[in-house]
Write a protein that holds these residues in place. Structure first.
Motif, PDB file in Angstrom:
ATOM      1  N   ALA A   1       0.832  -1.206   0.000  1.00 48.97           N
ATOM      2  CA  ALA A   1       0.000   0.000   0.000  1.00 48.97           C
ATOM      3  C   ALA A   1       0.863   1.251   0.000  1.00 48.97           C
ATOM      4  O   ALA A   1       0.569   2.223  -0.710  1.00 48.97           O
ATOM      5  N   LEU A   2       1.931   1.249   0.790  1.00 51.83           N
ATOM      6  CA  LEU A   2       2.828   2.404   0.815  1.00 51.83           C
ATOM      7  C   LEU A   2       3.471   2.627  -0.550  1.00 51.83           C
ATOM      8  O   LEU A   2       3.573   3.766  -1.026  1.00 51.83           O
ATOM      9  N   TRP A   3       3.894   1.541  -1.188  1.00 52.52           N
ATOM     10  CA  TRP A   3       4.539   1.681  -2.497  1.00 52.52           C
ATOM     11  C   TRP A   3       3.515   2.081  -3.558  1.00 52.52           C
ATOM     12  O   TRP A   3       3.814   2.878  -4.452  1.00 52.52           O
ATOM     13  N   ALA A   4       2.305   1.563  -3.464  1.00 55.26           N
ATOM     14  CA  ALA A   4       1.253   1.979  -4.393  1.00 55.26           C
ATOM     15  C   ALA A   4       0.976   3.468  -4.259  1.00 55.26           C
ATOM     16  O   ALA A   4       0.825   4.188  -5.258  1.00 55.26           O
ATOM     17  N   GLY A   5       0.943   3.951  -3.010  1.00 55.55           N
ATOM     18  CA  GLY A   5       0.721   5.369  -2.793  1.00 55.55           C
ATOM     19  C   GLY A   5       1.866   6.229  -3.286  1.00 55.55           C
ATOM     20  O   GLY A   5       1.656   7.345  -3.778  1.00 55.55           O
ATOM     21  N   ALA A   6       3.079   5.719  -3.182  1.00 55.94           N
ATOM     22  CA  ALA A   6       4.248   6.476  -3.645  1.00 55.94           C
ATOM     23  C   ALA A   6       4.288   6.563  -5.161  1.00 55.94           C
ATOM     24  O   ALA A   6       4.647   7.601  -5.722  1.00 55.94           O
ATOM     25  N   THR A   7       3.917   5.488  -5.840  1.00 51.93           N
ATOM     26  CA  THR A   7       4.050   5.437  -7.297  1.00 51.93           C
ATOM     27  C   THR A   7       2.809   5.936  -8.036  1.00 51.93           C
ATOM     28  O   THR A   7       2.898   6.252  -9.226  1.00 51.93           O
ATOM     29  N   ASP A   8       1.684   6.001  -7.343  1.00 48.82           N
ATOM     30  CA  ASP A   8       0.443   6.464  -7.981  1.00 48.82           C
ATOM     31  C   ASP A   8      -0.205   7.509  -7.078  1.00 48.82           C
ATOM     32  O   ASP A   8      -0.827   7.179  -6.073  1.00 48.82           O
ATOM     33  N   GLN A   9      -0.061   8.763  -7.459  1.00 48.60           N
ATOM     34  CA  GLN A   9      -0.541   9.858  -6.627  1.00 48.60           C
ATOM     35  C   GLN A   9      -2.041  10.070  -6.728  1.00 48.60           C
ATOM     36  O   GLN A   9      -2.579  10.976  -6.095  1.00 48.60           O
ATOM     37  N   ARG A  10      -2.731   9.214  -7.477  1.00 47.77           N
ATOM     38  CA  ARG A  10      -4.191   9.273  -7.490  1.00 47.77           C
ATOM     39  C   ARG A  10      -4.772   8.777  -6.172  1.00 47.77           C
ATOM     40  O   ARG A  10      -5.900   9.134  -5.827  1.00 47.77           O
ATOM     41  N   PHE A  11      -4.043   7.940  -5.443  1.00 49.78           N
ATOM     42  CA  PHE A  11      -4.525   7.493  -4.139  1.00 49.78           C
ATOM     43  C   PHE A  11      -4.477   8.671  -3.173  1.00 49.78           C
ATOM     44  O   PHE A  11      -3.424   9.257  -2.943  1.00 49.78           O
ATOM     45  N   ALA A  12      -5.624   9.012  -2.606  1.00 47.72           N
ATOM     46  CA  ALA A  12      -5.750  10.238  -1.819  1.00 47.72           C
ATOM     47  C   ALA A  12      -5.342  10.066  -0.368  1.00 47.72           C
ATOM     48  O   ALA A  12      -5.080  11.047   0.330  1.00 47.72           O
ATOM     49  N   MET A  13      -5.291   8.842   0.102  1.00 50.11           N
ATOM     50  CA  MET A  13      -4.896   8.549   1.485  1.00 50.11           C
ATOM     51  C   MET A  13      -4.209   7.194   1.495  1.00 50.11           C
ATOM     52  O   MET A  13      -4.563   6.299   0.727  1.00 50.11           O
TER      53      MET A  13
END
Length: 435
Positions: A278-290
């Motif tokens: 989840a942390l890496w997904a958030g780092a690589t895809d800034q569409r995730f808002a939280m």
């Protein structure tokens, strides 16, 4: 004395050799128990270390502005994590497409609409993973979404008989065991509570993407992207955790087509190894808002340089498929890392992030998880003018810190995700999504 040192050195070498060679044949729980018994859990035994400053470039120049962060430092950090830890993932395939497999507008006694959506990665309908989605029926317009991976199959998160089982070819993790029964993990997934609070929920069985064992990357998405003659990811190419994160980003492409989901309010979350993803997904895809990290430990929110509990060497020995092969260069050499995990948290700025630990989960180094939030705070505050983690010392157990963009709590109990954790995540999401 010299003889004794030689004997000690030989014994250490043999110990490492045995662990490395037999890692594939020994049961994982046996390896875990051995590594856990040898781990350091004492603060006084932490090696001396200096954390890299997230606002200082590799060339020594200092980042002072938002433009410098976005154009220079953030790309540099992202590239370092890609090449030295998680591995580079391919771009989304141009032939990716979606299909709603099932839809029930009267699920869970009428409180939710349940959808099962296939994400296809090629022109054919052969290769796909399935996203299970619950959307509250009591809603006006699109709703915010919690989105995370599950461990043992979509059917395990609820007793709902309408959830499909993984297809036989996606059950590679259960070759020597029975497929886990329906609803076995329901305690970790408070679907009804989320529906009542106006949140949708989506999940993917991680084995649909890439199975969680070292199969030489034969049974997941990796072979779809090999170059001619390639049979294994290169040293700087994606491991399993990066593949999971990549697939979550692909699923985000579907969410953008679903009128029931507010795609500006998608919270990506994960427990344990899924917290790393989840942390890496958030780092690589800034569409995730939280972004929500629950007990993610080494390779997730915990600082690697502390070398408490699970270390880089331990994680690479027990789970050699999780990260790219370059990450093995840092076994027992944490101080040579060109980054540390507080900089992974910094890559999420200025979006809200929640880091959670548990008192009995010393393997995941709760203090190291907390300190990542502390040391990521300068990026939030200095670059974005946002309040970071509003504490320098760990809070008492069961006392959440949620005043800033970086939230933290340490819950009483063991390595798990519980109703208590979920209540904090909903409260935090309410703060940011219900403004």
């Amino acid at each position: 004395m010299n003889t004794q040192k030689k004997i000690t050195g030989i014994l250490c070498f043999l110990q490492c050799f045995v662990l490395t060679v037999l890692a594939e044949s020994l049961p994982k729980d046996t390896i875990f128990r051995y590594l856990a018994s040898k781990a350091n859990y004492e603060e006084e035994n932490i090696p001396n270390y200096d954390l890299p400053n997230p606002l200082i470039m590799k060339n020594g120049s200092t980042i002072n502005t938002l433009k410098q962060w976005n154009q220079k430092r953030r790309p540099e950090l992202l590239r370092l994590f890609e090449t030295e830890m998680f591995g580079k993932a391919p771009k989304h395939p141009k032939d990716m497409h979606f299909k709603i497999l099932t839809e029930d507008k009267n699920a869970l006694g009428g409180i939710a609409t349940r959808k099962e959506v296939s994400v296809y990665l090629t022109k054919s309908d052969k290769h796909y993973f399935t996203v299970l989605i619950y959307i509250p029926n009591k809603r006006s317009g699109a709703v915010p979404l919690f989105f995370g991976l599950n461990f043992k199959g979509n059917h395990t998160i609820s007793l709902d008989p309408g959830i499909s089982y993984p297809t036989p070819e996606k059950q590679k993790e259960f070759l020597w065991k029975r497929l886990p029964p329906r609803g076995i993990a329901a305690a970790r997934w408070p679907i009804e509570m989320l529906m009542e609070n106006g949140y949708a929920l989506a999940t993917i069985y991680r084995g649909d993407i890439d199975p969680d064992f070292d199969d030489a990357f034969k049974n997941g998405v990796h072979p779809l992207f090999y170059k001619k003659g390639q049979h294994h990811p290169a040293n700087d190419e994606w491991g399993t955790i990066a593949a999971w994160a990549w697939a979550m980003s692909c699923a985000m492409n579907y969410f953008e087509t679903d009128k029931d989901i507010n795609t500006s309010q998608v919270a990506v979350f994960g427990h344990s190894r899924h917290g790393k993803a989840a942390l890496w997904a958030g780092a690589t895809d800034q569409r995730f808002a939280m972004i929500i990290s629950n007990c993610s430990g080494c390779g997730g929110a915990a600082l690697s340089r502390r070398a408490i509990g699970e270390t880089i060497q331990a994680i690479n020995q027990q789970f050699p498929h999780w990260f790219c092969r370059n990450f093995r260069k840092y076994n027992s050499k944490e101080n040579t890392l060109p980054f540390d995990q507080h900089e992974l948290i910094a890559l999420l700025a200025p979006r809200p992030v929640y880091i959670a630990s548990a008192t009995e989960d010393q393997w995941a180094d709760p203090k190291g998880e907390f300190l990542s939030g502390v040391h990521a705070t300068p990026v939030y505050e200095f670059i974005f003018g946002a309040k970071g983690l509003d504490a320098k010392e760990m809070p008492p157990s069961d006392t959440p810190l949620q005043d800033g963009s970086i939230a933290y709590h340490i819950r009483s109990g063991r390595h798990d995700i519980t109703q208590y954790d979920w209540k904090q995540y909903v409260k935090f999401a309410d703060k940011w999504f219900r403004k």
